[in-house]
Design an enzyme around this catalytic site. Structure first.
Site, PDB file in Angstrom:
ATOM      1  N   ILE A  76     -12.799  12.242 -41.899  1.00  0.00           N
ATOM      2  CA  ILE A  76     -12.680  13.696 -41.941  1.00  0.00           C
ATOM      3  C   ILE A  76     -13.808  14.301 -41.098  1.00  0.00           C
ATOM      4  CG2 ILE A  76     -11.514  13.683 -44.180  1.00  0.00           C
ATOM      5  CD1 ILE A  76     -14.170  14.522 -45.454  1.00  0.00           C
ATOM      6  N   PRO A  77     -13.635  15.535 -40.598  1.00  0.00           N
ATOM      7  CA  PRO A  77     -14.591  16.105 -39.642  1.00  0.00           C
ATOM      8  C   PRO A  77     -16.055  16.050 -40.056  1.00  0.00           C
ATOM      9  CG  PRO A  77     -12.622  17.458 -39.709  1.00  0.00           C
ATOM     10  CD  PRO A  77     -12.455  16.417 -40.779  1.00  0.00           C
ATOM     11  N   ASN A  78     -16.381  16.471 -41.271  1.00  0.00           N
ATOM     12  CA  ASN A  78     -17.786  16.524 -41.663  1.00  0.00           C
ATOM     13  C   ASN A  78     -18.405  15.133 -41.764  1.00  0.00           C
ATOM     14  OD1 ASN A  78     -19.982  18.389 -42.427  1.00  0.00           O
ATOM     15  ND2 ASN A  78     -19.961  17.201 -44.330  1.00  0.00           N
ATOM     16  N   THR A  88      -6.905  -1.415 -26.204  1.00  0.00           N
ATOM     17  CA  THR A  88      -6.323  -2.241 -25.140  1.00  0.00           C
ATOM     18  C   THR A  88      -5.629  -3.492 -25.674  1.00  0.00           C
ATOM     19  OG1 THR A  88      -8.545  -3.140 -24.779  1.00  0.00           O
ATOM     20  CG2 THR A  88      -7.787  -1.454 -23.242  1.00  0.00           C
ATOM     21  N   TYR A 106     -13.835   7.387 -37.308  1.00  0.00           N
ATOM     22  CA  TYR A 106     -12.520   7.956 -37.639  1.00  0.00           C
ATOM     23  C   TYR A 106     -12.540   8.331 -39.112  1.00  0.00           C
ATOM     24  CZ  TYR A 106      -7.381   8.415 -37.239  1.00  0.00           C
ATOM     25  OH  TYR A 106      -6.091   8.889 -37.196  1.00  0.00           O
ATOM     26  N   ARG A 122     -11.265  -8.515 -17.298  1.00  0.00           N
ATOM     27  CA  ARG A 122     -11.391  -9.935 -16.950  1.00  0.00           C
ATOM     28  C   ARG A 122     -11.739  -9.966 -15.461  1.00  0.00           C
ATOM     29  NH1 ARG A 122     -11.879  -9.728 -21.516  1.00  0.00           N
ATOM     30  NH2 ARG A 122     -10.742 -10.820 -23.174  1.00  0.00           N
ATOM     31  N   LEU A 162     -18.532   1.968 -32.569  1.00  0.00           N
ATOM     32  CA  LEU A 162     -18.091   1.966 -33.971  1.00  0.00           C
ATOM     33  C   LEU A 162     -16.806   2.761 -34.192  1.00  0.00           C
ATOM     34  CD1 LEU A 162     -21.494   2.338 -35.899  1.00  0.00           C
ATOM     35  CD2 LEU A 162     -20.271   0.247 -35.246  1.00  0.00           C
ATOM     36  N   LYS A 163     -16.328   3.435 -33.169  1.00  0.00           N
ATOM     37  CA  LYS A 163     -15.031   4.130 -33.222  1.00  0.00           C
ATOM     38  C   LYS A 163     -14.872   4.972 -34.499  1.00  0.00           C
ATOM     39  CE  LYS A 163     -12.804   0.304 -30.728  1.00  0.00           C
ATOM     40  NZ  LYS A 163     -13.879  -0.723 -30.883  1.00  0.00           N
ATOM     41  N   ASP A 203     -21.128  -9.685 -28.495  1.00  0.00           N
ATOM     42  CA  ASP A 203     -20.299 -10.100 -29.630  1.00  0.00           C
ATOM     43  C   ASP A 203     -20.540 -11.549 -30.030  1.00  0.00           C
ATOM     44  OD1 ASP A 203     -19.100  -7.592 -29.795  1.00  0.00           O
ATOM     45  OD2 ASP A 203     -17.511  -8.120 -28.383  1.00  0.00           O
TER      46      ASP A 203
END
EC number: 4.1.1.23
Length: 230
Positions: free
Chosen positions: A65-67, A118, A63, A178, A60-61, A8
């Site tokens: 619609i399914p397609n 988290t 999220y 940590r 990239l998480k 990052d």
């Protein structure tokens, strides 16, 4: 338990410098590429890390619609990454659609579902999801397991519980680690290496405590040694 380092840094050059410094540990380490790095540096950055011999986790998480999620999952698989994630709250149909789309690959990436970020406190989480983190983590873990995913992203505090209600081989990956009690920053539910090991976490993600250290390589060596000790 495996160490996954979050790349990052504010520039591609800094991330590549870190990856090159740690290259001798490439077979032991995973590197996490998140929003910042991927948006800025793209698929070429993934290729460079793979050429160095690293396993890459694309964070990239997904999220949607399914397609749309399945389309994105296919493109991610084509990048050659070793693991990526989706949001469990996208629902059972979306999760199953993603896994069905990946069936055509001889060697597909591991797919993990995010249960609860988290950075959430239990109070903040309840305002959005209407239940405690523990209850929703159980629900999302079962949902993900039944949909055929490989595991979940969760805090160390839910890891053992999730394995108990799914499968010992169901992967748990924990961000916000940590290693030696460093400052939590913007994370609310943090853990050290010993707690993660005790809770049967499979992957620990460490970012700032490594890349902001004066000697990142020495810090990584210290973490790897600690993992082997316990």
């Amino acid at each position: 338990m495996k160490l996954c380092i979050a790349l990052d840094n504010p520039s591609k050059e800094e991330n590549l410098k870190l990856a090159k410094e740690l290259k001798e540990y490439a077979k032991e380490l995973w590197l996490k590429v998140g929003f910042r790095s991927y948006i800025r540096d793209g698929a070429e950055f993934i290729k460079e890390l793979k050429l160095m011999g690293y396993n890459v986790f694309l964070d990239l998480k997904l999220y949607d619609i399914p397609n749309t999620m399945a389309d994105a999952a296919e493109e991610i698989a084509n990048l050659g990454v070793d693991m990526f994630n989706v949001h469990a709250s996208a629902g059972s149909i979306a999760l199953k659609t993603v896994m069905q789309r990946l069936e055509k690959y001889e060697k597909r990436p591991l797919v993990l579902a995010v249960t609860a970020l988290t950075s959430f406190t239990d109070e903040e989480f309840k305002k959005i999801y209407g239940d405690s983190i523990e209850n929703k983590a159980k629900e999302f873990a079962k949902l993900s397991h039944e949909a055929g995913l490989d595991g979940v992203v969760c805090s160390a505090f839910e890891s053992k519980m999730i394995k108990n209600i799914t499968d010992e081989k169901f992967i748990t990956l924990t961000p916000g680690i940590r290693p030696f009690g460093e400052d939590a920053g913007d994370q609310a539910r943090v853990a050290d290496i010993s707690l993660a090991k005790e809770q049967k976490v499979d992957f620990i993600v460490v970012g700032r405590p490594i890349y902001k250290d004066e000697d990142p390589k020495a810090k990584v060596e210290k973490i790897l040694n600690k993992i082997k000790e316990i």
